[in-house]
Scaffold this active site. Structure first.
Site, PDB file in Angstrom:
ATOM      1  N   VAL A  15       0.684  -0.824   0.184  1.00  0.00           N
ATOM      2  CA  VAL A  15      -0.006   0.213   0.253  1.00  0.00           C
ATOM      3  C   VAL A  15       0.572   1.196  -0.052  1.00  0.00           C
ATOM      4  O   VAL A  15       0.602   2.468  -0.329  1.00  0.00           O
ATOM      5  CB  VAL A  15      -0.873   0.188   1.366  1.00  0.00           C
ATOM      6  CG1 VAL A  15      -1.515   0.993   1.183  1.00  0.00           C
ATOM      7  CG2 VAL A  15      -2.047  -1.047   0.712  1.00  0.00           C
ATOM      8  N   GLU A 166      -3.278  -7.328  -4.560  1.00  0.00           N
ATOM      9  CA  GLU A 166      -1.272  -7.519  -4.852  1.00  0.00           C
ATOM     10  C   GLU A 166      -1.426  -8.303  -6.355  1.00  0.00           C
ATOM     11  O   GLU A 166      -2.481  -8.939  -6.375  1.00  0.00           O
ATOM     12  CB  GLU A 166      -1.095  -8.399  -4.123  1.00  0.00           C
ATOM     13  CG  GLU A 166      -0.893  -8.285  -2.030  1.00  0.00           C
ATOM     14  CD  GLU A 166       0.105  -8.960  -1.679  1.00  0.00           C
ATOM     15  OE1 GLU A 166       0.886 -10.118  -2.474  1.00  0.00           O
ATOM     16  OE2 GLU A 166      -0.036  -8.739  -0.263  1.00  0.00           O
ATOM     17  N   ASN A 240     -13.291  -7.542   2.882  1.00  0.00           N
ATOM     18  CA  ASN A 240     -12.968  -8.249   2.523  1.00  0.00           C
ATOM     19  C   ASN A 240     -13.139  -9.790   3.343  1.00  0.00           C
ATOM     20  O   ASN A 240     -13.374 -11.003   3.012  1.00  0.00           O
ATOM     21  CB  ASN A 240     -11.372  -8.347   3.558  1.00  0.00           C
ATOM     22  CG  ASN A 240     -10.059  -7.786   2.853  1.00  0.00           C
ATOM     23  OD1 ASN A 240     -10.515  -7.442   1.511  1.00  0.00           O
ATOM     24  ND2 ASN A 240      -9.025  -7.390   2.916  1.00  0.00           N
ATOM     25  N   LEU A 283     -16.162 -16.161  -7.901  1.00  0.00           N
ATOM     26  CA  LEU A 283     -16.395 -17.191  -7.393  1.00  0.00           C
ATOM     27  C   LEU A 283     -15.435 -19.005  -8.121  1.00  0.00           C
ATOM     28  O   LEU A 283     -16.163 -19.197  -8.479  1.00  0.00           O
ATOM     29  CB  LEU A 283     -18.015 -17.003  -8.322  1.00  0.00           C
ATOM     30  CG  LEU A 283     -19.224 -16.614  -7.959  1.00  0.00           C
ATOM     31  CD1 LEU A 283     -20.271 -16.727  -8.147  1.00  0.00           C
ATOM     32  CD2 LEU A 283     -19.402 -16.691  -6.518  1.00  0.00           C
ATOM     33  N   ALA A 285     -13.474 -21.345  -8.168  1.00  0.00           N
ATOM     34  CA  ALA A 285     -13.019 -22.755  -7.307  1.00  0.00           C
ATOM     35  C   ALA A 285     -11.599 -23.055  -6.650  1.00  0.00           C
ATOM     36  O   ALA A 285     -11.003 -23.074  -7.807  1.00  0.00           O
ATOM     37  CB  ALA A 285     -13.914 -24.106  -7.590  1.00  0.00           C
ATOM     38  N   GLY A 290      -5.823 -16.963   0.241  1.00  0.00           N
ATOM     39  CA  GLY A 290      -4.203 -17.174   1.119  1.00  0.00           C
ATOM     40  C   GLY A 290      -4.410 -15.232   1.039  1.00  0.00           C
ATOM     41  O   GLY A 290      -4.858 -14.960   1.017  1.00  0.00           O
ATOM     42  N   CYS A 293      -4.039 -10.545   3.757  1.00  0.00           N
ATOM     43  CA  CYS A 293      -5.011 -10.131   4.100  1.00  0.00           C
ATOM     44  C   CYS A 293      -6.606 -10.770   4.651  1.00  0.00           C
ATOM     45  O   CYS A 293      -7.046 -10.206   5.624  1.00  0.00           O
ATOM     46  CB  CYS A 293      -5.722  -9.362   2.204  1.00  0.00           C
ATOM     47  SG  CYS A 293      -4.505  -7.936   2.538  1.00  0.00           S
TER      48      CYS A 293
END
Ligand code: UGA
Length: 470
Positions: A15, A166, A240, A283, A285, A290, A293
């Site tokens: 950031v 990221e 998030n 969506l 799968a 990971g 955040c």
């Protein structure tokens, strides 16, 4: 607020450094602050200290050519000489999952000390993710205590959460979906709005030329919403948490689909994604989420909620489903090979997602550690994350690192694909022929199963239902 402003930005992580580079490119005078001298030296040579697309080019331009960005460890002196300070330090998880605010507290203390001998108004903007109440009860109070100044009078205070991803952080900073401003008082919010609306700009650069194709045409400037500080802090966690919930939801459904003949989770996701109330994003799968955040923020808001007397059952389940999801890759490998003892397992992809070398909370950590426990030999390749993965805090010498994907696949008993890098997407069934046993478990569902079944390669993936010939 004009580009004559001098901005200090505390923290040179994703950031902080991206924000610094983009403001500097717009002509603002930026001092990027960090306590790590090695990072300071690197940035002052125009070099990024982590991999992030486009950042290197931007830094070369603003540090070496435009000379609008310098990095420094002289934190208090630099803040004194600036008129706006952003707090972009990390808020990692403590062992108990709560948010570690020590870097926030240190930044607030430094700002307070700098403001003590300063007579001009200074605007402070918190960009770090902090649990609701932190900006008012910690940041404001620490600054006031150390400066003998008063918030809303001598200095302004805002909390503006960051939504960049990221790997796409330069794009996301230039083209935010919206700008959220949590304001201590109206004056602070007004000044932050004037400054932040300048972040949005069209840039005729070669490195952004394909963005329109990738992200679609963006014509309207982002909406800027102003709220109380705590609302802005909450929006970040809710954002998030909701995205992570979508992922765990689709992964849970993927596990259901695997038990039904002929059903593919990708088709189900496509079907529901066209409902505009659901939307198709997030969506996909796979082996689970990971990064630095989602896991940290979910844990922090769960703990916050528990501390405030409410058990957030949905969020707890999102975390649980995600932990199990990475292990589903190992279960599928066992279903194919029986025992994993002494089996050579090729891992394609180590970073938590493509376009980054970040290993934090990467599903590869859960998958590989479980494979090793079960006696497998692991050989891995990743286009960017090998150097990072070699660090002791991740895998060190526990696994073998291949020089390229061909070396990883050669003689392997099975291949587990964990990160959807473009180089892996381009692979064809024949690229897997040199494996000892050509069996692929696609943890990101990047291949078309039909292509593989025709070539005699055993292919399976997360969320791919039972096939008829089974
Ligand atoms: C996330 C959010 O997307 C950003 O908006 C936010 O600013 C950032 O966290 C943060 O709080 O700093 P990031 O962690 O960089 O960004 O990565 P994402 O692209 O969101 O992906 C997170 C994880 O979810 C990855 O492991 C990815 O593989 C996984 N994912 C994502 C899925 O498994 N399925 C999907 O459909 C999407």
């Amino acid at each position: 607020m004009s580009s004559k402003n001098i901005l200090t930005i505390i923290g040179t992580g994703f950031v902080g450094l991206v924000t610094s580079a983009i403001f500097a490119d717009k002509g603002y005078r930026i001092i990027a602050l960090d306590i790590n001298e090695k990072i300071i030296a690197k940035v002052n040579k125009g070099e990024a200290h982590f991999f992030e697309p486009h950042l290197q080019k931007l830094l070369e331009r603003v540090v070496l050519k435009k000379k609008t960005l310098t990095a420094s460890s002289e934190i208090i002196e630099s803040i004194k000489n600036s008129n706006i300070t952003f707090i972009c330090v990390g808020t990692p998880s403590k062992k108990d999952g709560t948010c570690d605010l020590q870097y926030i507290e240190k930044a607030a203390k430094d700002i307070g000390k700098a403001l003590e001998s300063k007579n001009e108004y200074h605007l402070v903007i918190v960009k770090s993710t902090v649990v609701p109440g932190t900006t008012r009860t910690k940041v404001k109070e620490i600054i006031e205590k150390n400066s003998n100044k008063v918030a809303g009078k001598d200095f302004g205070l805002c909390m503006c959460p960051e939504f960049l991803r990221e790997g796409q952080s330069v794009h996301d900073t230039i083209y935010p979906d919206r700008i959220i401003i949590g304001q201590y008082d109206k004056q602070s919010g007004k000044l932050a709005k004037e400054l932040l609306k300048n972040m949005y700009y069209k840039q005729e650069e070669e490195f952004v030329s394909n963005w329109e194709a990738v992200y679609g045409k963006i014509t309207d400037p982002p909406e800027i919403l102003r709220f109380p500080l705590e609302t802005a802090e909450c929006i970040k966690y809710a954002n998030n948490s909701f995205l992570a919930t979508k992922i765990s939801f689709i992964n849970e459904f993927a596990n259901i689909c695997e038990r039904i003949e002929g059903v593919d989770i990708n088709d189900v996701a496509k079907g529901i994604g066209l409902d505009f109330r659901i939307n198709a994003k997030f969506l996909r799968a796979g082996a689970g989420f990971g990064g630095s955040c989602f896991p940290k923020d979910l844990q922090a808001i769960i703990n916050f909620s528990l501390e405030h007397g409410y058990q957030p059952q949905i969020l707890e389940s999102v975390v649980e489903v995600n932990k199990k999801q990475a292990l589903r890759m190992v279960e599928l490998a066992e279903e194919k090979l029986g025992t994993l003892q002494q089996k050579q397992v090729a891992i394609l992809g180590l970073s938590f997602k493509p376009e980054t070398d970040d290993m934090r909370n990467a599903p590869s950590l859960i998958v590989i550690n479980s494979l090793l426990k079960k006696g497998a030999n692991v050989i891995a390749w990743d286009p960017e994350a090998i150097n990072e993965a070699k660090k002791e805090e991740w895998f060190g010498s526990k696994i073998t690192y291949a020089a390229n994907y061909q070396e990883a696949l050669k003689d392997a008993d099975i291949c587990l694909l964990l990160t959807e890098w473009a180089v892996f997407k381009a692979l064809k069934p024949q690229d897997f022929q040199k494996m000892k046993q050509p069996i692929i478990i696609d943890g990101r569902r990047i291949y078309d199963s039909k292509d593989f079944s025709k070539s005699g390669i055993e292919y399976t993936g997360i969320g791919l239902g039972i096939t008829k010939d089974k």
